[in-house]
Design a protein around this motif. Structure first.
Motif, short mmCIF file in Angstrom:
data_model
loop_
_atom_site.label_atom_id
_atom_site.label_comp_id
_atom_site.label_asym_id
_atom_site.label_seq_id
_atom_site.Cartn_x
_atom_site.Cartn_y
_atom_site.Cartn_z
N LEU A 137 0.83 -1.20 0.00
CA LEU A 137 0.00 0.00 0.00
C LEU A 137 0.86 1.25 0.00
CD1 LEU A 137 -2.84 1.16 -0.05
CD2 LEU A 137 -2.84 1.07 2.45
N MET A 138 1.96 1.22 0.74
CA MET A 138 2.87 2.37 0.74
C MET A 138 3.46 2.55 -0.66
SD MET A 138 3.94 4.80 2.66
CE MET A 138 3.73 4.31 4.35
N TYR B 251 0.95 4.22 -2.82
CA TYR B 251 0.89 5.64 -2.47
C TYR B 251 2.04 6.42 -3.11
CZ TYR B 251 0.99 9.85 0.43
OH TYR B 251 1.01 11.15 0.85
N TRP B 252 3.26 5.94 -2.94
CA TRP B 252 4.42 6.67 -3.47
C TRP B 252 4.54 6.56 -4.99
CZ3 TRP B 252 6.02 10.44 -0.85
CH2 TRP B 252 6.00 10.40 0.55
N ARG C 76 2.39 7.24 -7.03
CA ARG C 76 1.72 8.41 -7.61
C ARG C 76 2.69 9.53 -7.93
NH1 ARG C 76 -4.45 8.80 -5.48
NH2 ARG C 76 -4.98 6.69 -6.12
N HIS D 108 -1.03 5.88 -11.16
CA HIS D 108 -2.22 6.20 -10.38
C HIS D 108 -3.14 4.98 -10.29
CE1 HIS D 108 -5.94 8.37 -9.31
NE2 HIS D 108 -5.11 9.24 -8.78
N ASP E 291 -6.13 3.41 -9.14
CA ASP E 291 -7.38 3.93 -8.57
C ASP E 291 -8.40 2.83 -8.30
OD1 ASP E 291 -8.18 3.39 -11.15
OD2 ASP E 291 -8.96 5.38 -11.55
N LEU F 255 -5.82 2.33 5.10
CA LEU F 255 -6.12 3.54 4.34
C LEU F 255 -6.44 4.73 5.24
CD1 LEU F 255 -8.07 2.12 1.29
CD2 LEU F 255 -5.89 3.35 1.24
N PHE G 153 -3.59 7.31 5.67
CA PHE G 153 -3.17 8.09 4.51
C PHE G 153 -4.03 9.34 4.36
CE2 PHE G 153 -1.46 3.95 3.75
CZ PHE G 153 -0.25 4.18 3.10
N PHE H 213 -5.93 10.59 -1.08
CA PHE H 213 -5.48 9.29 -1.57
C PHE H 213 -6.49 8.20 -1.23
CE2 PHE H 213 -3.20 5.29 -0.61
CZ PHE H 213 -2.75 4.98 -1.88
N SER H 214 -6.84 8.08 0.03
CA SER H 214 -7.68 6.97 0.47
C SER H 214 -9.06 6.99 -0.17
CB SER H 214 -7.79 6.93 1.99
OG SER H 214 -8.32 8.12 2.49
#
Length: 191
Positions: free
Chosen positions: A86-87, A90-91, A93, A98, A100, A127, A130, A134-135
Motif C-alpha cells: 500500500l505504501m 501511495y508513493w 503516484r 495512479h 485507482d 487507508l 493516509f 489518496f484513500s
C-alpha cells in the motif's frame, strides 16, 4: 472489465503464482483503463524484501512504461495488499502511476489465519493512515475467488512448514512479464 472477467483473471494469476513460487503464491497485475494487462509480477521477496508481487509490479511499471499523470490503472492481486504494498501504491503516484482500483482475492484477515505472524492490517484500517485525497480515490473490490486463494496460500504454508519450499530462481526475470500474457497464450494455442 466486469467482475466475471476479474474472476477469470484472478484464476490465471493464482495459477501463475502457484507455478512461480508455490510456497508464496502472491501475484499481481496492473491493467490500464481499457483492460489491457501492462505488467504482471509474482512474489520475489527471496530476492529482495521489497519485491512483494505488488511492489515488484509497481517497480517494473515505473521502469518499463512512461505513465501519464492520473492515468487510470487497476491493480489485481491474489491477496489484499500488505502495508508495504500500500505504501508503494501511495508513493507510485509521484511517478504518475495512479492505481485507482484494487481488486484482491484473499483478505488480510483470512491470510492471518494461515500466516498469524503477518503484521499487516487490511485496507480498511491501513487507508485511514493516509491523506483523505489518496484513500478516497481508490475503489476496492475484494474476495474474488477468495476460497481458491485461501486454499493455495494454505497449501503453500503447509509446504513451507514441511520444508518442501522449492529452490527458487534468483533471476528476477523469472517473476515478471510485460504485456497481455493471456492474449499471448491464446495466440500460441491457436497456432
Amino acid at each position: 472489465m466486469n467482475m466475471s472477467d476479474y474472476t477469470e483473471l484472478m484464476g490465471e494469476l493464482l495459477e501463475l503464482g502457484v507455478n512461480a513460487n508455490p510456497a508464496f503464491p502472491f501475484t499481481a497485475c496492473i491493467l490500464d483503463s481499457s483492460g489491457q494487462i501492462l505488467i504482471t509480477a509474482c512474489n520475489a521477496c527471496h530476492i529482495s524484501p521489497l519485491y512483494t508481487a505488488e511492489g515488484l509490479a509497481l517497480h517494473l511499471l515505473a521502469s518499463e512504461f512512461d505513465c501519464q499523470q492520473k492515468q487510470s490503472l487497476t491493480l489485481i492481486t491474489t491477496s489484499e495488499p500488505d502495508d508495504l504494498s500500500l505504501m508503494a501504491i501511495y508513493w507510485a503516484r509521484c511517478r504518475g502511476i495512479h492505481i485507482d482500483e484494487i481488486i484482491y482475492g484473499i483478505s488480510r484477515t483470512e491470510l492471518k489465519k494461515i500466516w498469524p505472524a503477518d503484521p499487516s492490517q487490511g485496507l480498511d484500517v491501513n487507508l485511514k493512515r493516509f491523506p483523505e485525497e489518496f484513500s478516497s480515490s481508490i475503489s476496492i473490490h475484494g474476495l474474488v475467488l477468495a476460497d481458491e486463494c485461501f486454499d493455495a496460500f494454505e497449501e503453500g504454508k503447509a509446504m513451507f512448514d514441511r520444508g518442501d519450499d522449492p529452490v527458487r530462481s534468483m533471476d528476477i526475470d523469472q517473476y515478471w512479464m510485460t504485456g497481455d500474457w493471456l492474449i499471448d497464450d491464446w495466440e500460441e494455442e491457436v497456432e
